[in-house]
Design a protein around this motif. Structure first.
Motif, mmCIF file in Angstrom:
data_model
loop_
_atom_site.group_PDB
_atom_site.id
_atom_site.type_symbol
_atom_site.label_atom_id
_atom_site.label_comp_id
_atom_site.label_asym_id
_atom_site.label_seq_id
_atom_site.Cartn_x
_atom_site.Cartn_y
_atom_site.Cartn_z
ATOM 1 N N LYS A 136 25.079 -50.879 4.091
ATOM 2 C CA LYS A 136 24.847 -49.837 5.091
ATOM 3 C C LYS A 136 24.703 -48.477 4.419
ATOM 4 O O LYS A 136 25.510 -48.108 3.569
ATOM 5 C CB LYS A 136 26.005 -49.797 6.092
ATOM 6 C CG LYS A 136 26.045 -51.022 7.000
ATOM 7 C CD LYS A 136 27.203 -50.924 7.990
ATOM 8 C CE LYS A 136 27.229 -52.156 8.899
ATOM 9 N NZ LYS A 136 28.361 -52.108 9.846
ATOM 10 N N ARG A 137 23.666 -47.760 4.842
ATOM 11 C CA ARG A 137 23.372 -46.446 4.258
ATOM 12 C C ARG A 137 24.420 -45.399 4.626
ATOM 13 O O ARG A 137 24.636 -44.444 3.894
ATOM 14 C CB ARG A 137 21.996 -45.966 4.719
ATOM 15 C CG ARG A 137 20.850 -46.525 3.896
ATOM 16 C CD ARG A 137 20.799 -45.841 2.571
ATOM 17 N NE ARG A 137 19.737 -46.342 1.720
ATOM 18 C CZ ARG A 137 19.580 -45.969 0.463
ATOM 19 N NH1 ARG A 137 20.424 -45.134 -0.084
ATOM 20 N NH2 ARG A 137 18.601 -46.447 -0.271
ATOM 21 N N ASN A 138 25.021 -45.555 5.782
ATOM 22 C CA ASN A 138 25.935 -44.511 6.267
ATOM 23 C C ASN A 138 27.363 -44.672 5.772
ATOM 24 O O ASN A 138 28.292 -44.043 6.282
ATOM 25 C CB ASN A 138 25.915 -44.449 7.797
ATOM 26 C CG ASN A 138 26.335 -45.769 8.427
ATOM 27 O OD1 ASN A 138 26.595 -46.745 7.727
ATOM 28 N ND2 ASN A 138 26.395 -45.789 9.754
ATOM 29 N N VAL A 139 27.562 -45.540 4.784
ATOM 30 C CA VAL A 139 28.898 -45.712 4.194
ATOM 31 C C VAL A 139 28.839 -45.204 2.747
ATOM 32 O O VAL A 139 28.387 -45.925 1.851
ATOM 33 C CB VAL A 139 29.354 -47.182 4.232
ATOM 34 C CG1 VAL A 139 30.772 -47.308 3.667
ATOM 35 C CG2 VAL A 139 29.285 -47.737 5.657
ATOM 36 N N PRO A 140 29.274 -43.970 2.493
ATOM 37 C CA PRO A 140 29.126 -43.365 1.161
ATOM 38 C C PRO A 140 29.738 -44.193 0.035
ATOM 39 O O PRO A 140 29.198 -44.213 -1.074
ATOM 40 C CB PRO A 140 29.845 -42.017 1.311
ATOM 41 C CG PRO A 140 29.788 -41.716 2.768
ATOM 42 C CD PRO A 140 29.864 -43.046 3.461
ATOM 43 N N GLU A 141 30.832 -44.886 0.312
ATOM 44 C CA GLU A 141 31.506 -45.619 -0.772
ATOM 45 C C GLU A 141 30.681 -46.819 -1.253
ATOM 46 O O GLU A 141 30.970 -47.399 -2.293
ATOM 47 C CB GLU A 141 32.902 -46.073 -0.326
ATOM 48 C CG GLU A 141 32.883 -47.049 0.846
ATOM 49 C CD GLU A 141 34.285 -47.344 1.365
ATOM 50 O OE1 GLU A 141 35.039 -48.011 0.629
ATOM 51 O OE2 GLU A 141 34.597 -46.903 2.491
ATOM 52 N N TYR A 142 29.652 -47.204 -0.485
ATOM 53 C CA TYR A 142 28.772 -48.278 -0.933
ATOM 54 C C TYR A 142 27.720 -47.784 -1.932
ATOM 55 O O TYR A 142 27.042 -48.579 -2.572
ATOM 56 C CB TYR A 142 28.053 -48.924 0.254
ATOM 57 C CG TYR A 142 28.958 -49.659 1.227
ATOM 58 C CD1 TYR A 142 30.302 -49.910 0.939
ATOM 59 C CD2 TYR A 142 28.468 -50.104 2.446
ATOM 60 C CE1 TYR A 142 31.113 -50.579 1.845
ATOM 61 C CE2 TYR A 142 29.277 -50.784 3.355
ATOM 62 C CZ TYR A 142 30.603 -51.009 3.046
ATOM 63 O OH TYR A 142 31.410 -51.680 3.934
ATOM 64 N N TRP A 143 27.569 -46.459 -2.020
ATOM 65 C CA TRP A 143 26.501 -45.849 -2.806
ATOM 66 C C TRP A 143 27.058 -44.804 -3.768
ATOM 67 O O TRP A 143 28.270 -44.617 -3.854
ATOM 68 C CB TRP A 143 25.458 -45.193 -1.880
ATOM 69 C CG TRP A 143 24.859 -46.170 -0.921
ATOM 70 C CD1 TRP A 143 25.299 -46.466 0.336
ATOM 71 C CD2 TRP A 143 23.752 -47.026 -1.164
ATOM 72 N NE1 TRP A 143 24.526 -47.448 0.909
ATOM 73 C CE2 TRP A 143 23.564 -47.804 0.006
ATOM 74 C CE3 TRP A 143 22.893 -47.214 -2.248
ATOM 75 C CZ2 TRP A 143 22.551 -48.750 0.119
ATOM 76 C CZ3 TRP A 143 21.874 -48.152 -2.134
ATOM 77 C CH2 TRP A 143 21.714 -48.909 -0.970
ATOM 78 N N ASN A 144 26.150 -44.141 -4.468
ATOM 79 C CA ASN A 144 26.500 -43.003 -5.335
ATOM 80 C C ASN A 144 27.525 -43.344 -6.408
ATOM 81 O O ASN A 144 28.353 -42.533 -6.781
ATOM 82 C CB ASN A 144 27.033 -41.834 -4.483
ATOM 83 C CG ASN A 144 26.028 -41.419 -3.430
ATOM 84 O OD1 ASN A 144 24.824 -41.428 -3.697
ATOM 85 N ND2 ASN A 144 26.499 -41.079 -2.253
#
Length: 494
Positions: free
Chosen positions: A98-106
């Protein structure tokens, strides 16, 4: 890319495809009877795959049907085998956290590859930019970690990008990945690349085509003996490197040609390309004759009297020219005008050719016109009765788009052209039109036309054209300059 010179005309992209086609059909390198046949290799792969399933390192997939004759699009050598991709490797689909979960990215945990980033990477081995997802993001999506030196294949939007990835990675839903088992991954890269048209035929979807995991798994490729796989790759890459050398050399040669071409024109327009002849009638005498002829044409009402052009100041003259030459404004030696307006509702699908700036650019290069337009004979006759008909040796110059591109009218030309798009130089005074054509391409004139002495301009108007400052040689020297330029151009092409 098409590489051309007098002895070579090669479509290098077509050549690449031909080499790949020969390779995957078993026609690029000789077969070796000492090689272990692909049938034996395939048995070893099946055994290895069964062991990996037993060890729960990979999942067992559903058995795929036998390969039919229709699925074999061409003949292959006797010691080769047609196989499905799932027979010789592991196919992995992608997924997206999911794009709206910051901890999945960056994070910088796992490289995440998509068709969009693949499209920016032109090499066999992926070396482009990508996003990262976190280990938590991977766990929360349908994506899986894929081992390095696997192949990634874009399965939608668009189908057919392909790379070997030299690090562990994962992908979004627009990709499928192939991890080989006991095959030479570089060969599999070329085999899958060759089979893209056949794979794409089995795509589904209405908005855009997509290749499902099932279709990708069942896609067929020819499998040579392992030793031959390596020989094939070596030979392919040897040829591909040779093609790249040809292309790079051609680009260097084209750059050199362009530089020489510009230098020749610049020397020509400064009076340094051909020697002056003191027997030539000087340009000042030619100018006086033009003034007299112009006055007579005005008197006979064949041309309109125009406003006097400003005197040329010393500061305006950008460089020295020979004594027998003159600095003049373009409007002094041509009657500069345009055409009678043709409305869009007068355009036709056939009839008399009607040129806009884009058509002038094309015909000046002897290129075929794209989507040509026309006017009917009645409209044509009505317009030329008012504005006149371009005559042989008149010059048309583009006034919009690519500015200042000239076309020299041929004696038997029959066409009309768009006002505001094209400037018409009526050549009543027998100026050598080829001299003006080459003059318009020299560095000085390109700057004048495109920049207007530092002012940003979008058009070349009749007023601007009239005021353009040009170096005018004697008539006889104009001819010698043109002959010399054309001789040099021919030499550079040879």
């Amino acid at each position: 890319m098409i590489v051309k010179n007098s002895s070579l005309s090669v479509d290098t992209e077509k050549l690449r495809k031909k080499i790949l086609d020969l390779a995957i059909r078993g026609k690029l390198v000789p077969q070796d009877s000492q090689d272990e046949p692909a049938s034996v290799l395939l048995e070893k792969i099946k055994a290895e795959k069964a062991q990996l399933i037993k060890e729960k390192k990979i999942k067992k997939s559903k058995p795929l049907p036998e390969i039919t004759a229709e699925e074999k699009p061409f003949a292959i050598p006797e010691r080769w085998k047609w196989v499905r991709l799932d027979d010789v490797g592991v196919i992995t689909s992608g997924g997206t956290p999911k794009r709206n979960v910051p901890e999945y990215w960056n994070s910088e945990d796992i490289p995440w590859i998509t068709p969009a980033v693949m499209g920016k990477n032109k090499d066999k081995v992926f070396n482009g930019e990508f996003e990262y997802i976190s280990e938590k993001g991977l766990a929360k999506s349908s994506a899986q970690l894929i081992k390095k030196n696997s192949i990634v294949f874009s399965s939608r939007a668009p189908i057919g990008y392909i790379n070997i990835v030299p690090f562990d990675f994962t992908t979004n839903q627009g990709c499928k990945s192939f991890t080989g088992i006991d095959v030479y991954i570089d060969y599999m890269y070329y085999a899958i690349k060759h089979q893209v048209p056949y794979i794409e035929k089995n795509g589904s979807g209405t908005t855009f085509k997509e290749i499902s995991a099932a279709v990708f798994k069942s896609s067929t490729v020819p499998l040579p003996p392992l030793a031959e796989q390596k020989r094939i790759v070596t030979k392919i890459e040897e040829y591909m490197q040779a093609i790249k050398v040809i292309e790079d050399s051609s680009k260097d040669y084209e750059r050199l040609q362009s530089q020489l071409d510009k230098k020749v024109l610049d020397l020509a327009m400064r009076g340094k390309l051909v020697p002056q002849d003191n027997q030539d009638e000087p340009a000042s005498v030619l100018l006086e004759k033009i003034k007299e002829e112009k006055a007579q044409l005005i008197k006979e009402k064949k041309i309109k009297k125009s406003k006097p052009l400003p005197e040329i100041t010393a500061e305006e003259k950008p460089f020295e020219i020979p004594e027998s030459w003159e600095w003049v404004r373009l409007g002094e030696i041509f009657d500069i005008t345009s055409s009678k307006r043709v409305k869009k509702n007068e355009w036709k699908k056939r009839g008399i050719p009607f040129y806009r700036a884009r058509e002038i650019v094309s015909i000046s290069k002897n290129e075929k016109l794209k989507d040509p337009i026309f006017i009917d004979e009645e409209t044509y006759k009505g317009k030329i009765s008012v504005s006149g008909k371009p005559r042989g040796k008149d010059i048309l110059i583009t006034g919009v788009g690519t500015l200042g591109i000239p076309y020299i009218v041929k004696p038997n030309d029959k066409f009309y052209f768009k006002d505001g798009n094209i400037i018409w130089l009526k050549n009543y005074f027998e100026i050598i039109p080829e001299y003006i054509k080459y003059l318009l391409f020299c560095s000085y004139m390109r700057k004048e036309i495109n920049n207007g002495r530092g002012t940003t301009v979008a058009t070349l108007t009749i007023v601007r054209a009239n005021n353009l400052l040009i170096p005018l040689p004697p008539l006889a020297e104009q001819k010698r300059i043109v002959a010399k330029i054309e001789k040099i151009k021919q030499y550079l092409k040879s």
